[in-house]
Design a protein around this motif. Structure first.
Motif, PDB file in Angstrom:
ATOM      1  N   THR A 115       0.527  -0.978  -0.110  1.00  0.00           N
ATOM      2  CA  THR A 115       0.127  -0.294   0.035  1.00  0.00           C
ATOM      3  C   THR A 115       1.075   1.362   0.046  1.00  0.00           C
ATOM      4  OG1 THR A 115      -1.700   0.902   1.081  1.00  0.00           O
ATOM      5  CG2 THR A 115      -0.483   0.164   2.439  1.00  0.00           C
ATOM      6  N   VAL A 116       0.356   2.446  -0.576  1.00  0.00           N
ATOM      7  CA  VAL A 116       1.382   3.356  -0.710  1.00  0.00           C
ATOM      8  C   VAL A 116       0.743   5.005  -0.133  1.00  0.00           C
ATOM      9  CG1 VAL A 116       2.212   4.522  -1.690  1.00  0.00           C
ATOM     10  CG2 VAL A 116       2.243   2.296  -2.926  1.00  0.00           C
ATOM     11  N   VAL A 117       1.278   5.231   0.845  1.00  0.00           N
ATOM     12  CA  VAL A 117       0.652   6.520   1.235  1.00  0.00           C
ATOM     13  C   VAL A 117       1.233   7.756   0.304  1.00  0.00           C
ATOM     14  CG1 VAL A 117       0.721   8.793   3.517  1.00  0.00           C
ATOM     15  CG2 VAL A 117       1.414   5.753   3.297  1.00  0.00           C
ATOM     16  N   LEU A 118       0.055   7.928  -1.073  1.00  0.00           N
ATOM     17  CA  LEU A 118       0.455   9.584  -1.502  1.00  0.00           C
ATOM     18  C   LEU A 118       0.901  10.632  -0.889  1.00  0.00           C
ATOM     19  CD1 LEU A 118       1.349   9.303  -4.454  1.00  0.00           C
ATOM     20  CD2 LEU A 118      -1.563   9.700  -4.455  1.00  0.00           C
ATOM     21  N   ALA A 148      -1.896  13.608   2.386  1.00  0.00           N
ATOM     22  CA  ALA A 148      -2.043  12.292   3.301  1.00  0.00           C
ATOM     23  C   ALA A 148      -3.504  11.965   1.590  1.00  0.00           C
ATOM     24  CB  ALA A 148      -1.877  11.063   3.595  1.00  0.00           C
ATOM     25  N   TYR A 149      -3.477  11.375   0.611  1.00  0.00           N
ATOM     26  CA  TYR A 149      -4.742  10.900  -0.174  1.00  0.00           C
ATOM     27  C   TYR A 149      -5.420   9.474   0.663  1.00  0.00           C
ATOM     28  CZ  TYR A 149      -6.871   9.284  -4.610  1.00  0.00           C
ATOM     29  OH  TYR A 149      -8.310   8.885  -5.583  1.00  0.00           O
ATOM     30  N   TRP A 207      -8.118  14.295   0.082  1.00  0.00           N
ATOM     31  CA  TRP A 207      -6.559  14.469   0.911  1.00  0.00           C
ATOM     32  C   TRP A 207      -6.971  15.139   2.253  1.00  0.00           C
ATOM     33  CZ3 TRP A 207      -2.184  13.417  -2.397  1.00  0.00           C
ATOM     34  CH2 TRP A 207      -2.389  13.399  -3.331  1.00  0.00           C
ATOM     35  N   LEU A 208      -6.210  14.846   2.916  1.00  0.00           N
ATOM     36  CA  LEU A 208      -5.828  15.354   4.926  1.00  0.00           C
ATOM     37  C   LEU A 208      -4.141  15.379   5.046  1.00  0.00           C
ATOM     38  CD1 LEU A 208      -8.966  12.881   6.167  1.00  0.00           C
ATOM     39  CD2 LEU A 208      -9.239  15.676   5.730  1.00  0.00           C
ATOM     40  N   THR A 209      -4.279  16.137   5.870  1.00  0.00           N
ATOM     41  CA  THR A 209      -3.267  16.324   6.869  1.00  0.00           C
ATOM     42  C   THR A 209      -3.344  14.854   7.588  1.00  0.00           C
ATOM     43  OG1 THR A 209      -4.191  18.040   8.462  1.00  0.00           O
ATOM     44  CG2 THR A 209      -3.017  19.059   6.519  1.00  0.00           C
ATOM     45  N   VAL A 246       0.671   4.945  10.986  1.00  0.00           N
ATOM     46  CA  VAL A 246       1.209   5.865  10.374  1.00  0.00           C
ATOM     47  C   VAL A 246       1.580   7.233   9.730  1.00  0.00           C
ATOM     48  CG1 VAL A 246       1.618   5.846   7.897  1.00  0.00           C
ATOM     49  CG2 VAL A 246       1.436   3.516   8.565  1.00  0.00           C
ATOM     50  N   LEU A 247      -0.271   7.257  10.413  1.00  0.00           N
ATOM     51  CA  LEU A 247      -0.040   9.151   9.781  1.00  0.00           C
ATOM     52  C   LEU A 247       0.031   9.474  11.193  1.00  0.00           C
ATOM     53  CD1 LEU A 247      -4.029   8.786   8.932  1.00  0.00           C
ATOM     54  CD2 LEU A 247      -2.386   9.832   7.387  1.00  0.00           C
TER      55      LEU A 247
END
Length: 288
Positions: free
Chosen positions: A36-39, A49-50, A208-210, A232-233
């Protein structure tokens, strides 16, 4: 980070599954490899982050916010495809697997980001990333397994850009879960000129969220997230830009993070080492 234990609720099916695994009545399934990718994209308020909200009908993590990602395709381990950046051998050392598996994991990360977010971490041989265009037909063909990722890259003269990815973490689903995954989390910056999809087939919402807004929303009950997603966030909170996230990632451990359950009569505790804020602890009588 505050590592105090919380009083997180125990998911309804867990107590019975935990006891079944503890007694040997249930053999834990082998976790399936996934990526999985944190864009990330930079804004005046810092990186965002998306995130996509998986449809409630999804068998796994329905209704939860997640990053683009999915299962590893074993065929990618043998695929001959154009590649730019660290090769499979270098990724193997970073990910803690053999070169074939590393190639399949990195391919899954790039392919799933393209399928689900419409962001292509690939580019021509002379450098850069692919020019923005409507890739909807190609994304649909990949998702339907009518087109292999290697063939897609070859047809469009593109190289997979593994240098645009950085490994962030590796989480394994606890042994008592019915569906188990061994998931590598990557971070990547949104390439210049590209835009992430506003509609995703497996999601009913994208945003999209900080990291701060996402974590706050989760803590207030507005954004459902599995432990790895919100963890991760939280780890991204101090990061000031997408480039900084990739730099920090290079120094992070990718040792597997695995939640474990302890049963003492009616007392049941689930802990993730190093993540005490995720601890679930309480009395769960067998009759319930």
């Amino acid at each position: 980070m505050d590592h105090r234990a919380t009083t997180l609720p125990m998911p309804p099916g867990w107590p019975a599954r935990i006891r079944a695994v503890e007694s040997g009545a249930v053999i834990p399934p082998v976790p399936k490899p996934a990526a999985t990718v944190v864009l990330l994209r930079d804004t005046a308020d810092g990186p965002e982050a998306y995130l996509l909200r998986r449809r409630a009908s999804m068998a796994f993590a329905g209704g939860m916010y997640a990053y683009p990602g999915g299962g590893v395709d074993p065929r990618d381990a043998e695929a001959e495809l154009g590649w730019a950046g660290p090769g499979p051998e270098e990724w193997a050392e970073r990910l803690g697997v053999d070169a074939r598996t590393a190639q399949a994991v990195v391919c899954a990360a790039v392919r799933e980001t393209f399928e689900e977010a419409g962001v292509l971490l690939a580019g021509p041989a002379d450098g850069g990333t692919a020019e923005p265009r409507d890739w909807s037909a190609e994304r649909a063909a990949l998702e339907a397994h009518e087109l292999s990722f290697a063939d897609f890259l070859r047809e469009h003269g593109l190289l997979l850009r593994s240098d645009l990815l950085a490994g962030w973490a590796r989480w394994m689903t606890p042994e008592f879960e019915e569906r188990r995954y061994d998931t590598w989390f990557f971070v990547a910056a949104l390439p210049p000129g590209q835009r992430a999809a506003l509609e995703v087939g497996e999601a009913d919402r994208v945003t999209w969220l900080t990291p701060a807004d996402a974590v706050r929303g989760h803590e207030e009950g507005r954004f459902g997230m599995l432990p790895p997603t919100v963890s991760v966030l939280r780890e991204l909170l101090p990061v000031g830009s997408a480039a900084e996230a990739l730099d920090v990632a290079a120094r992070r451990s990718l040792d597997p993070i695995l939640g474990r359950a302890e049963v003492r009569g009616d007392r049941m505790t689930v802990r993730w080492p190093g993540y005490e804020e995720l601890t679930i602890d309480g009395d769960f009588p067998e009759a319930d």
